[in-house]
Design an enzyme around this catalytic site. Structure first.
Site, mmCIF file in Angstrom:
data_model
loop_
_atom_site.group_PDB
_atom_site.id
_atom_site.type_symbol
_atom_site.label_atom_id
_atom_site.label_comp_id
_atom_site.label_asym_id
_atom_site.label_seq_id
_atom_site.Cartn_x
_atom_site.Cartn_y
_atom_site.Cartn_z
ATOM 1 N N HIS A 289 2.841 -9.395 1.196
ATOM 2 C CA HIS A 289 3.004 -8.435 1.948
ATOM 3 C C HIS A 289 4.216 -7.873 2.341
ATOM 4 O O HIS A 289 4.020 -7.196 3.805
ATOM 5 C CB HIS A 289 1.828 -9.187 2.957
ATOM 6 C CG HIS A 289 1.144 -8.379 4.208
ATOM 7 N ND1 HIS A 289 2.128 -8.231 5.400
ATOM 8 C CD2 HIS A 289 0.309 -7.261 3.923
ATOM 9 C CE1 HIS A 289 1.361 -7.291 5.951
ATOM 10 N NE2 HIS A 289 0.381 -6.725 4.863
ATOM 11 N N ARG B 212 0.723 -1.200 -0.262
ATOM 12 C CA ARG B 212 0.091 -0.519 0.094
ATOM 13 C C ARG B 212 0.746 1.437 -0.313
ATOM 14 O O ARG B 212 1.302 1.206 0.423
ATOM 15 C CB ARG B 212 -0.922 0.246 1.120
ATOM 16 C CG ARG B 212 -1.678 -1.255 1.593
ATOM 17 C CD ARG B 212 -2.305 -0.589 2.803
ATOM 18 N NE ARG B 212 -3.614 -2.081 3.066
ATOM 19 C CZ ARG B 212 -4.831 -2.788 2.592
ATOM 20 N NH1 ARG B 212 -5.045 -2.220 1.738
ATOM 21 N NH2 ARG B 212 -4.866 -3.694 2.522
#
Length: 685
Positions: free
Chosen positions: A427, A367
């Site tokens: 991730h 992100r």
């Protein structure tokens, strides 16, 4: 000894609501917590309840592996708890708004407003709102409209001249109409646009008698498995764009109403939406509290209504005017957000983009910010002729569109972009800068617990290790080599790398502590996590407790282990810190004294992280940084202002101490301010 994952999450959101209820939290911040509680619940229904609903629809007889609950039992328990919490939310919202009115800000309602206010709103509706709304009446020629996820609609029951009933619907979300309509004259008086539309429904449907009306909001399932739908013949980025479109049209999982309506009307709405009545929630709070931030802007001149202003500080570990790369080569560095600024890392990227000795920059992005300085630095590096390899995870839930857009920009600049791995989300927070100087290859490696996002670095507590350690650099290079080939790391020595080399190594280190305990020696495990759900690790921690290992855990959110049960988990102590900043850092501690091993990590102890994602945990080798990290952990355990301790029944108990108060987040911020002040003193001296 076990707590259901979903019900544990509901308890976490209850702790968020408790912050809205606390009288010692500044008033405007209480409104923020109420809004966070509501938005958390939206995502929970979209993802977790959506997933359980899918299990029901597919008749999958899947039971929770810790409590043996079926999907149906879990949903029933969730709905029961959420309805209780929503009543508390309604009460605290009313209390907060009453207090805000004393501060000069209020939301108007038609029952108590002055005639001149009604006249203004009447004219405003006719002039600004009525011309642009799109009403519809449900009938044979106009089917029930598609209700967009989380948008607000005004619904009205209409009676015709012949006595027949019909349903009218008006969308209330319109970019041309402000959500908060400011009243003329005195400052601080507002009307919610959806309440204005609801009030004047009779003008829109002027040929009918209005029998009942309410605002409604639908929450839709967002749990869509991109990997299961993917066809290798498709362009992956374009495929993900289509997945986003599909998600917006998935089945409803919840219906919210702002007013009580006749049971037959609710039945009709449920029929159109294919929802059970148990999924209907009626409350008195506005269906979307995001307008609270605008209300707060009206009160910025009253600092007592907000937390004390805090600004991320310059890290005392870095000196101004010196090369970041050279400083890291001298000594490992550890940044602690939001107490310290992310700028040293951004400066490192910018320096690497310009450094003629830098051969390549490789990075994983999950992100990033909407206006990302990290992306800008990578683009500049590529334009300067560096090899830039970026893995952009297009399946980062609710950030897919942002990531798709950034991936295009990176490719246009000449970066090599990888979109992720089959079956595994990436991730990890990993950045590798490779340099070649005088024929020698050297590395600067950064491993973090949080995203490369300048905005969240001011709101989330995270840690970022920057090191020139060659062994760590070599293993980071192996991670990127595997990612480039669509593979995962099969073995590692220094880094813990999921999905193959994290869970097993954590279990090995727990077992080592058990051996020390069985020999009568001191044995210790300390964990700082967002969530604990991995049953293999939970069972091993229970074994360790029975063996006599002392275990302290600071777990912000979901915790599926119940601590302090005699002869089972009596040596395990669990705390949860919910405060001003979102606790997001992960710390693993194994062992005592000189044999103590410390890691920071991107991975929680959730099965999805430990065996279904690419995650990286980095060892802390520098003794000073070890001491810094240990002090942080001990301070969090000592928090007696924001920490809740979990008892043997799974209840979270907040014990606020008036004497010797310790608010760990404020403590760390003050320490960052003090370190800068001390540095200034030294330089002046």
């Amino acid at each position: 000894m076990y707590m259901n994952r979903e019900l544990s999450w509901v308890k976490f959101n209850e702790r968020v609501l408790e912050e809205a209820e606390r009288k010692d939290v500044p008033l405007c911040e209480r409104l923020t917590f109420a809004s966070i509680f509501q938005s958390n619940l939206d995502e929970f229904f979209m993802v977790r309840v959506g997933s359980l609903q899918d299990q029901l629809l597919l008749n999958k007889n899947i039971r929770d592996n810790k409590t043996n609950m079926t999907a149906k039992e879990q949903i029933e328990a969730i709905l029961k708890q959420v309805k209780k919490l929503n009543r508390r939310k309604d009460n605290v919202y009313e209390e907060i708004m009453d207090n805000l009115e004393e501060q000069g800000v209020k939301l108007l309602n038609f029952q108590s407003m002055e005639e001149e206010e009604k006249e203004f709103l009447s004219q405003y509706f006719d002039r600004e709102v009525a011309p642009i709304i799109s009403p519809s009446i449900v009938g044979k020629r106009q089917p029930f409209p598609f209700l967009r996820n989380k948008e607000i609609y005004a619904v009205v029951v209409l009676e015709t001249k012949t006595g027949k009933e019909k349903m009218g619907i008006i969308p209330c979300t319109n970019s041309s109409v402000p959500r908060l309509i400011k009243m003329p004259g005195g400052e601080g008086a507002f009307m919610l646009s959806e309440e204005l539309i609801l009030h004047y429904m009779s003008r829109v449907f002027n040929g009918y008698v209005v029998k009942a009306k309410s605002l409604i909001r639908v929450t839709r399932n967002a749990d869509i498995d991109a990997d299961a739908l993917y066809d290798e013949d498709l362009d992956y980025r374009e495929f993900m764009a289509e997945v986003i479109k599909k998600r917006k049209k998935l089945m409803p999982v919840r219906l919210e109403l702002s007013r009580e309506m006749d049971g037959s009307v609710v039945d009709t709405l449920c029929k159109y939406l294919d929802l059970g009545k148990d999924r209907v929630f009626q409350g008195s709070t506005p269906l979307d509290l995001s307008f609270g931030f605008q209300i707060q802007d009206e009160l910025r001149k009253k600092p007592e209504l907000f937390y004390k202003k805090r600004v991320p500080q310059k890290s005392a570990q870095f000196e101004d005017g010196m090369s970041i790369i050279e400083q890291v080569q001298e000594k490992d560095k550890l940044l602690s957000y939001p107490f310290e600024s992310i700028k040293p890392f951004l400066n490192l990227l910018n320096e690497a983009a310009e450094d003629p000795n830098v051969v390549s920059i490789k990075m994983t992005l999950y992100r990033v910010a909407k206006q990302s300085k990290v992306i800008e630095a990578l683009i500049e590096a590529a334009e300067n002729g560096k090899e830039v390899v970026v893995l952009v995870e297009l399946r980062a839930r609710f950030d897919e569109e942002n990531n798709i857009e950034w991936s295009r920009h990176l490719e246009d600049a000449g970066c090599r972009v990888i979109y992720g791995l089959d079956g595994y989300k990436v991730h990890s927070k990993l950045c590798l800068i490779t340099r070649k100087e005088e024929g020698q290859i050297t590395y600067i490696t950064q491993i973090g617990t949080g995203n490369y996002n300048e905005k969240t670095a001011r709101l989330y507590t995270d840690l970022s290790l920057i090191t020139s350690n060659v062994d760590i650099g070599i293993e980071a290079a192996k991670v990127f080599q595997a990612l480039s080939m669509g593979e995962v790391v099969e073995e590692s020595t220094h880094l813990l790398v999921a999905p193959k080399c994290l869970q097993n190594k954590v279990i090995e280190m727990i077992e080592q502590e058990m051996e020390y305990a069985r020999r009568g020696e001191k044995a210790y495990i300390g964990l700082k996590l967002n969530s604990l759900t991995d049953k293999r690790i939970i069972d091993k921690l229970i074994e360790a407790s029975c063996a006599g290992v002392q275990i302290d855990m600071v777990i912000r959110g979901i915790c599926c282990l119940v601590p302090e049960i005699p002869e089972k988990t009596e040596n395990i102590h669990v705390y949860s810190i919910v405060g001003r900043f979102l606790e997001h850092s992960r710390i693993y501690i194994f062992g005592c004294d000189e044999r103590k091993k410390l890691y920071i990590a991107s991975a929680d102890f959730m099965t999805r992280n430990t065996v279904r994602r690419v995650e990286v945990a980095a060892p802390i080798y520098d003794e000073e940084l070890k001491s810094q990290l240990l002090e942080m952990f001990i301070t969090m355990l000592s928090d007696n202002q924001q920490a809740r301790k979990v008892d043997s029944e799974g209840k979270y108990v907040l014990n606020v101490a008036e004497e010797s108060p310790v608010n760990s987040q404020e403590y760390f911020y003050q320490a960052a301010y003090d370190a800068i002040a001390l540095n200034k003193e030294k330089s002046t001296f």
